[in-house]
Design a protein around this motif. Structure first.
Motif, PDB file in Angstrom:
ATOM      1  N   ALA A 122       0.742  -1.139   0.358  1.00 22.07           N
ATOM      2  CA  ALA A 122      -0.117  -0.174   0.149  1.00 22.07           C
ATOM      3  C   ALA A 122       0.812   1.322   0.077  1.00 22.07           C
ATOM      4  O   ALA A 122       0.251   2.168  -0.751  1.00 22.07           O
ATOM      5  N   PRO A 123       1.840   1.229   0.757  1.00 25.00           N
ATOM      6  CA  PRO A 123       2.765   2.799   0.738  1.00 25.00           C
ATOM      7  C   PRO A 123       2.872   3.252  -0.621  1.00 25.00           C
ATOM      8  O   PRO A 123       3.495   2.408  -1.391  1.00 25.00           O
ATOM      9  N   GLU A 124       2.614   4.527  -0.982  1.00 21.70           N
ATOM     10  CA  GLU A 124       2.816   4.963  -2.072  1.00 21.70           C
ATOM     11  C   GLU A 124       4.228   4.875  -2.735  1.00 21.70           C
ATOM     12  O   GLU A 124       4.511   4.427  -3.874  1.00 21.70           O
ATOM     13  N   SER A 125       5.323   4.819  -2.001  1.00 21.92           N
ATOM     14  CA  SER A 125       6.617   4.870  -2.538  1.00 21.92           C
ATOM     15  C   SER A 125       6.940   3.215  -2.829  1.00 21.92           C
ATOM     16  O   SER A 125       7.764   3.211  -3.675  1.00 21.92           O
ATOM     17  N   ARG A 130       6.401  -2.853  -6.212  1.00 23.90           N
ATOM     18  CA  ARG A 130       5.908  -4.260  -5.780  1.00 23.90           C
ATOM     19  C   ARG A 130       4.388  -4.403  -6.376  1.00 23.90           C
ATOM     20  O   ARG A 130       4.056  -5.441  -6.504  1.00 23.90           O
ATOM     21  N   GLU A 131       3.755  -3.311  -6.800  1.00 25.66           N
ATOM     22  CA  GLU A 131       2.431  -3.624  -7.294  1.00 25.66           C
ATOM     23  C   GLU A 131       2.295  -4.691  -8.437  1.00 25.66           C
ATOM     24  O   GLU A 131       1.487  -5.636  -8.400  1.00 25.66           O
ATOM     25  N   ARG A 163      -7.716  -1.178   1.233  1.00 23.64           N
ATOM     26  CA  ARG A 163      -8.053  -0.274   0.036  1.00 23.64           C
ATOM     27  C   ARG A 163      -7.336  -0.785  -1.258  1.00 23.64           C
ATOM     28  O   ARG A 163      -6.777   0.226  -2.021  1.00 23.64           O
ATOM     29  N   LEU A 164      -7.024  -2.041  -1.491  1.00 23.57           N
ATOM     30  CA  LEU A 164      -6.321  -2.261  -2.917  1.00 23.57           C
ATOM     31  C   LEU A 164      -7.158  -1.876  -4.061  1.00 23.57           C
ATOM     32  O   LEU A 164      -8.183  -2.343  -4.272  1.00 23.57           O
ATOM     33  N   ALA A 165      -6.279  -1.235  -4.767  1.00 26.45           N
ATOM     34  CA  ALA A 165      -7.178  -0.595  -5.943  1.00 26.45           C
ATOM     35  C   ALA A 165      -6.883  -1.327  -7.351  1.00 26.45           C
ATOM     36  O   ALA A 165      -7.032  -0.746  -8.470  1.00 26.45           O
ATOM     37  N   TYR A 166      -6.495  -2.498  -7.313  1.00 26.36           N
ATOM     38  CA  TYR A 166      -6.117  -3.160  -8.613  1.00 26.36           C
ATOM     39  C   TYR A 166      -7.774  -3.856  -9.016  1.00 26.36           C
ATOM     40  O   TYR A 166      -7.945  -4.852  -8.646  1.00 26.36           O
ATOM     41  N   TRP A 194     -19.615  -7.060   2.639  1.00 23.58           N
ATOM     42  CA  TRP A 194     -18.811  -5.948   3.362  1.00 23.58           C
ATOM     43  C   TRP A 194     -17.541  -5.248   2.465  1.00 23.58           C
ATOM     44  O   TRP A 194     -17.361  -4.137   2.178  1.00 23.58           O
ATOM     45  N   ALA A 195     -16.657  -6.287   2.015  1.00 26.44           N
ATOM     46  CA  ALA A 195     -15.754  -6.066   1.061  1.00 26.44           C
ATOM     47  C   ALA A 195     -15.835  -5.399  -0.090  1.00 26.44           C
ATOM     48  O   ALA A 195     -15.595  -4.267  -0.803  1.00 26.44           O
ATOM     49  N   PHE A 196     -16.914  -6.016  -0.897  1.00 30.75           N
ATOM     50  CA  PHE A 196     -17.350  -5.204  -2.216  1.00 30.75           C
ATOM     51  C   PHE A 196     -17.923  -4.083  -1.917  1.00 30.75           C
ATOM     52  O   PHE A 196     -17.803  -3.029  -2.996  1.00 30.75           O
ATOM     53  N   ALA A 197     -18.797  -3.786  -0.922  1.00 26.54           N
ATOM     54  CA  ALA A 197     -19.392  -2.540  -0.549  1.00 26.54           C
ATOM     55  C   ALA A 197     -18.112  -1.411  -0.325  1.00 26.54           C
ATOM     56  O   ALA A 197     -18.188  -0.219  -0.822  1.00 26.54           O
ATOM     57  N   THR A 198     -17.279  -1.686   0.364  1.00 24.07           N
ATOM     58  CA  THR A 198     -16.317  -1.042   0.769  1.00 24.07           C
ATOM     59  C   THR A 198     -15.321  -0.416  -0.529  1.00 24.07           C
ATOM     60  O   THR A 198     -15.066   0.717  -0.581  1.00 24.07           O
ATOM     61  N   ALA A 199     -15.411  -1.408  -1.353  1.00 22.83           N
ATOM     62  CA  ALA A 199     -14.600  -1.145  -2.564  1.00 22.83           C
ATOM     63  C   ALA A 199     -15.588  -0.460  -3.629  1.00 22.83           C
ATOM     64  O   ALA A 199     -15.117  -0.182  -4.747  1.00 22.83           O
ATOM     65  N   GLY A 200     -16.734  -0.273  -3.329  1.00 21.83           N
ATOM     66  CA  GLY A 200     -17.575   0.450  -4.080  1.00 21.83           C
ATOM     67  C   GLY A 200     -18.088  -0.351  -5.462  1.00 21.83           C
ATOM     68  O   GLY A 200     -18.359   0.380  -6.505  1.00 21.83           O
TER      69      GLY A 200
END
Ligand SMILES: O=C(O)CCC(=O)C(=O)O
Ligand SMILES: [Fe+2]
Length: 472
Positions: A122-125, A130-131, A163-166, A194-200
């Motif tokens: 997750a850390p931006e740097s 890693r992504e 909050r994984l955005a992939y 819950w997870a799918f809702a959190t991810a929108g």
């Protein structure tokens, strides 16, 4: 068995250490890879890596070592980069082992481990390095886990928590849930929702499948699980009315009556008797105000408030051009000014502290405003499932606006206009004594007219305790 427990305990201690270190890079980007040191220990504890930290066998993972004629500074960087990639691959091996092999902590899945592993990405740097590794592994791994709904639930939970955005991983998971998860338990379905809702995630086929799978299983659920599922569906606009009915706009009478009474008894300037609107001075100090703003700034929490979302009493969209920052991360609840405000609200309004929402800071630059709206939620508002209705608002101003600079909070129907005064809280009820939401208390933030900023913090009280916060 005893050994298993011991290993688990020492592993959890290491995971906690890794969590602490994994937070560091957010604040100190230059030492992003401090994370790798405790993580190496974590890998060792899993028996997955018997190698010392600066392993000479790095090349066995398929990477070339740095050519010796390179500029030493460049060679050093290259070496460090290779080490990071190797560590990231090992992290993924842990993830895969935990989810698919499950020979170590079987049969239970260690959610905290998954979260720690994913948080590493997750850390931006860390992203560019890693992504891609994470993404490739996830896409390989998810189909292997098709039949294992417990593992899927744990993975989805961890992805949502960090909050994984992939997007492809989320889509693949949605496909798997729709096609293969009819054997999932009620509790697992709640975890998916819950997870799918959190991810929108808006996919209609996913929500239709989740709701129809839940139809035969809702009796298995605890009250909290029912609410979580209903909230999840409502959050993405796919209300599970046929399963759990509708959320109520009307607050409980007892709590509403008590709230009105508490506001009437506040020590401050009573601007109106009915409904009671009170300006309470000196709720926060200038230092606490500065500290709150610093917390939001440093964690980069400000986002341009949506133009839509809030509503007027007539149900029309309100226009909001200011920015907001919600102090919802668990560590925020430990910050002294956050604690002080939450405990003040709980004491003076005579409500348990867990009915106080996460604090929401608001910031207006010159020209920005929030048009007429109400703070209470309508039936469609998913959050009604969590803590019920917002029975009251305490708006604490963090700075004073100079004269003629606008920024007043204005209740047109009540004929009240309040200019921001540093440290003072403006308090009003959102419901009447029978719990019905009130149109009368609609209000707006007038545009700021000068080259200055207005800062305030919304303290919203719900009629019921809010569930413990799950993400970060
Ligand atoms: O900034 C103000 O004066 C009002 C803010 C407000 O009403 C809100 O954020 O809901
Ligand atoms: Fe408001």
């Amino acid at each position: 068995m005893a050994l298993g427990h011991q290993r688990r305990a020492s592993f959890l201690a290491l995971a906690a250490l890794a969590a602490v270190f994994s937070l560091l890079p957010r604040y100190i980007p230059d030492i992003a890879w401090v994370t790798t040191v405790p993580f190496q220990l974590l890998l060792d504890s899993q028996g997955l890596s018997a190698r010392p930290y600066a392993s000479p066998r790095r090349t066995e993972t398929g990477m070339r070592s740095a050519p010796s004629d390179l500029d030493p500074a460049v060679a050093e960087k290259l070496k460090a980069a290779q080490e990071r990639i190797s560590q990231a691959k090992q992290a993924m091996a842990v993830l895969r082992n935990e989810l698919c092999g499950r020979n170590f902590f079987s049969p239970e899945i260690d959610r905290s481990l998954l979260i720690e592993v994913l948080r590493l990405f997750a850390p931006e740097s860390a992203k560019p390095m890693r992504e891609p590794i994470l993404q490739k592994e996830l896409i390989n791994m998810i189909p292997d886990m098709r039949q294992d709904t417990e593992a899927l639930a744990a993975l989805i939970n961890a992805m949502a928590t960090v909050r994984l955005a992939y997007e492809p991983a989320w889509q693949l998971l949605a496909d798997v849930v729709v096609e293969e998860c009819s054997s999932a338990s009620g509790r697992q379905l709640v975890a998916f929702a819950w997870a799918f809702a959190t991810a929108g995630e808006p996919r209609q086929d996913l929500w239709t499948a989740l709701k129809s799978m839940m139809a035969g299983k809702r009796k298995e659920l605890s009250a909290e699980e029912r609410v979580t599922f209903a909230w999840s569906c409502a959050e993405v606009g796919q209300h599970a009315t046929e399963l759990f009915g509708e959320a109520s706009e009307v607050a409980a009478e007892k709590e509403s009556r008590a709230m009105l009474e508490a506001i009437r008894n506040l020590d401050g300037k009573h601007l109106l008797k009915n409904p009671p609107v009170v300006l309470v001075p000196d709720v926060v100090t200038p230092e606490q105000s500065q500290e709150l703003i610093r917390l939001a700034d440093e964690s980069k929490l400000w986002w341009q408030s949506s133009r839509r979302g809030a509503r007027t009493a007539a149900g029309e969209d309100a226009l909001r051009t200011s920015s907001s920052a919600v102090l919802s991360a668990p560590r925020m609840f430990q910050e002294p000014p956050v604690k002080a405000i939450r405990s003040w609200a709980s004491q003076v309004l005579k409500v348990p502290e867990d009915t106080v929402e996460a604090l929401q800071l608001v910031r207006y630059q010159k020209g920005e405003q929030y048009s007429t709206h109400v703070d209470w939620g309508r039936k469609q508002d998913a959050s009604l499932w969590l803590g019920g209705q917002r029975t009251a608002t305490a708006l604490i101003y963090l700075n004073t606006l100079p004269k003629d600079c606008g920024g007043e909070t204005s209740f047109e129907r009540l004929g009240i206009q309040v200019s921001p005064q540093a440290g003072a809280a403006l308090v009003w009820p959102n419901v009447d004594s029978s719990g019905r939401p009130q149109d009368l208390v609609e209000h707006r933030a007038m545009p700021v007219l000068c080259e200055t900023q207005k800062y305030a913090v919304n303290v919203w009280i719900r009629e019921k305790p809010l569930p413990a916060y799950r993400g970060d």
